[in-house]
Each structure stands twice: as structure tokens, then as C-alpha cells.
Write a protein that holds these residues in place. Structure first.
Motif, PDB file in Angstrom:
ATOM      1  N   ALA A  79       0.843  -1.199   0.000  1.00 54.58           N
ATOM      2  CA  ALA A  79       0.000   0.000   0.000  1.00 54.58           C
ATOM      3  C   ALA A  79       0.875   1.246   0.000  1.00 54.58           C
ATOM      4  O   ALA A  79       2.062   1.197   0.339  1.00 54.58           O
ATOM      5  N   LYS A  80       0.249   2.369  -0.365  1.00 57.01           N
ATOM      6  CA  LYS A  80       0.957   3.651  -0.377  1.00 57.01           C
ATOM      7  C   LYS A  80       0.139   4.708   0.355  1.00 57.01           C
ATOM      8  O   LYS A  80      -1.075   4.541   0.574  1.00 57.01           O
ATOM      9  N   ALA A  97       5.687  -0.947  -1.064  1.00 55.18           N
ATOM     10  CA  ALA A  97       5.170  -1.027  -2.435  1.00 55.18           C
ATOM     11  C   ALA A  97       6.211  -1.709  -3.320  1.00 55.18           C
ATOM     12  O   ALA A  97       6.526  -2.887  -3.113  1.00 55.18           O
ATOM     13  N   GLU A  98       6.771  -0.966  -4.254  1.00 51.21           N
ATOM     14  CA  GLU A  98       7.769  -1.536  -5.169  1.00 51.21           C
ATOM     15  C   GLU A  98       8.980  -2.102  -4.425  1.00 51.21           C
ATOM     16  O   GLU A  98       9.600  -3.079  -4.872  1.00 51.21           O
ATOM     17  N   LYS A 103      12.157  -6.950  -3.026  1.00 49.24           N
ATOM     18  CA  LYS A 103      12.693  -7.803  -1.968  1.00 49.24           C
ATOM     19  C   LYS A 103      12.215  -9.241  -2.132  1.00 49.24           C
ATOM     20  O   LYS A 103      12.992 -10.195  -1.974  1.00 49.24           O
ATOM     21  N   ILE A 104      10.939  -9.410  -2.467  1.00 51.43           N
ATOM     22  CA  ILE A 104      10.388 -10.748  -2.669  1.00 51.43           C
ATOM     23  C   ILE A 104      10.977 -11.394  -3.929  1.00 51.43           C
ATOM     24  O   ILE A 104      11.278 -12.588  -3.946  1.00 51.43           O
ATOM     25  N   GLN A 105      11.154 -10.597  -4.977  1.00 52.33           N
ATOM     26  CA  GLN A 105      11.782 -11.115  -6.196  1.00 52.33           C
ATOM     27  C   GLN A 105      13.202 -11.589  -5.928  1.00 52.33           C
ATOM     28  O   GLN A 105      13.722 -12.464  -6.615  1.00 52.33           O
ATOM     29  N   ALA A 122      -1.373  -4.051  -9.968  1.00 51.36           N
ATOM     30  CA  ALA A 122      -0.596  -4.027 -11.210  1.00 51.36           C
ATOM     31  C   ALA A 122       0.877  -4.301 -10.917  1.00 51.36           C
ATOM     32  O   ALA A 122       1.575  -4.957 -11.698  1.00 51.36           O
ATOM     33  N   VAL A 123       1.341  -3.823  -9.766  1.00 46.49           N
ATOM     34  CA  VAL A 123       2.733  -4.050  -9.353  1.00 46.49           C
ATOM     35  C   VAL A 123       2.889  -5.431  -8.727  1.00 46.49           C
ATOM     36  O   VAL A 123       3.816  -6.174  -9.033  1.00 46.49           O
TER      37      VAL A 123
END
Length: 231
Positions: A79-80, A97-98, A103-105, A122-123
Motif C-alpha cells: 500500500a501507499k 510497495a515496489e 525484496k520478494i523477487q 498491477a505491481v
């Protein structure tokens, strides 16, 4: 086939495999026959009369169990802005957010539940191959894609569980720990079963719940009478 230990073999002797137990007795028996030294999870397996090849008979959702499952969940929120602040105030363990996507990637998966606001999907969608197979992908059907971030976080912390039919039409779900009072396990069980009954697809004819089995993590299965699930 792996051989079971002496404690498991002793536990099996206490269970009549040909009998359908009423709920109170089944719960007491699952507590009695848990053979491990650690606090085992009590699990329920519900075989439903559904054909999961049809999309309208695939049952999936979430339910907040009244007494939780005896485990504190680590909650992550995508969330932002104000929604990020709302998530933090509600007790989310990780908010971002990104930065969290990257980090998960990179291989990090230090959370049990992921929640996202709709504008973030979308992200977050980039993580489908990572989170999807692990059952961690935010989804509107389980209430984890929502603008009501505060409620979603608090429900996840309070003992909300997700459920879905597997390829055989069976739903597996935890309902607490062996150390729980019998009454609490019964309450959690009834809440889950009533939720599943309400989710019955219109296309299903005849008996909906074919069988119900209770077990602890390391213990034997105990068949519960599906005609008397209220106990």
C-alpha cells in the motif's frame, strides 16, 4: 512406506476406524491421540461432493475462526500513502510497495499473509509465479485485495484462515492447537463447517459434505459424523 513410531501405533489403537464419532468425542480423541512432544496443530479434512473441473464448483474463501489457530501471523501489506499508514496503525509487520516487490523477487518470503490495495495489484501481479504456488497471492475472494486495510490486517492477526478445494475436492484447514480447550476447538470447527455449507454451489445435487476427518499433525485420522457436525 515409512514406518510409524510406537507412540503413533499406540494412538491408532485408540481410534475405531470404522466408526463415525460425534464432534465432542472426536475432539477429545484427537487431543488424547496426539503423539508428539510439541503442541500439534489440529486439522480438519472435508471431502465435498463437488467436481472441481467446473469453475463454479471450486470452493475458495476465508473465515475468521473465533479462537484463532494458536499462531501469530506475520502480515505484509502492499500500500501507499494513507493506506500504508492505516496498515501500520493496524499492526501490519511489513508495509511497502515496489520496494517489497523487489525484496520478494530477490528471494525473501518472511511473511504468512499478503494484503494489497486494488491500486497496487498491477505491481503485485509481477509476483504471481512466486506467491501463487505458495498460496500467498492477494486475492479479492479471500479479502486480501481490499481498501479496508485496517480490517484485513486485524482479521489476519485474529486468526483468519484461507480454504480452497484441492484436485480431489477436499478442503484441508487448521482449526487450532492440541492445547486448546475442547470447547474452543469445537467452536472453530463449527464456524468452518457452517461457512463451507453456506458456500455450497447451486449445481451440487444430493449430499454436499461426504466425509469429515479430524487429526493432529502427527496423529491418526478420526472420522466425524457429518450428519451431526453440531455436536
Amino acid at each position: 512406506m515409512p514406518k510409524h513410531g510406537k507412540k503413533y501405533q499406540e494412538a491408532v489403537k485408540a481410534v475405531d476406524g470404522s466408526r463415525l464419532y460425534d464432534l465432542p468425542e472426536a475432539v477429545e480423541l484427537v487431543k488424547k491421540t496426539a503423539p508428539a512432544k510439541f503442541d500439534e496443530t489440529v486439522e480438519v479434512a472435508v471431502r465435498l461432493n463437488v467436481d472441481v473441473r467446473h469453475a463454479d464448483q471450486q470452493i475458495r474463501g476465508a473465515v475468521v475462526l473465533p479462537h484463532g489457530i494458536g499462531k501469530s501471523k506475520t502480515v505484509l501489506v502492499f500500500a501507499k500513502g494513507d493506506k500504508a499508514k492505516e496498515a501500520e496503525a493496524a499492526g501490519a509487520d511489513f508495509v511497502g510497495a515496489e520496494d517489497l516487490v523487489e525484496k520478494i523477487q530477490g528471494g525473501w518470503l518472511g511473511f504468512d499473509v499478503a494484503i494489497a490495495t486494488p491500486d497496487m495489484m498491477a505491481v503485485v501481479g509481477k509476483l504471481g509465479r512466486i506467491l501463487g504456488p505458495r498460496g500467498l497471492m492477494p486475492n479479492p475472494k479471500t479479502g486480501t485485495v481490499t481498501m479496508d486495510v485496517e480490517r484485513a490486517v486485524k482479521e489476519a492477526k485474529a486468526g483468519k484462515i484461507n480454504y480452497r478445494t484441492d484436485k480431489a475436492g477436499i478442503i484441508h484447514a487448521p482449526i487450532g492447537k492440541v492445547s486448546f480447550d475442547a470447547e474452543k476447538l469445537q467452536d472453530n470447527f463449527k464456524t468452518l463447517l457452517s461457512t463451507l455449507i453456506k458456500a455450497r454451489p447451486a449445481a451440487v445435487k444430493g449430499t454436499f459434505i461426504k466425509s469429515v476427518t479430524l487429526s493432529s499433525t502427527m496423529g491418526p485420522g478420526i472420522k466425524v459424523n457429518p450428519q451431526n457436525i453440531s455436536g
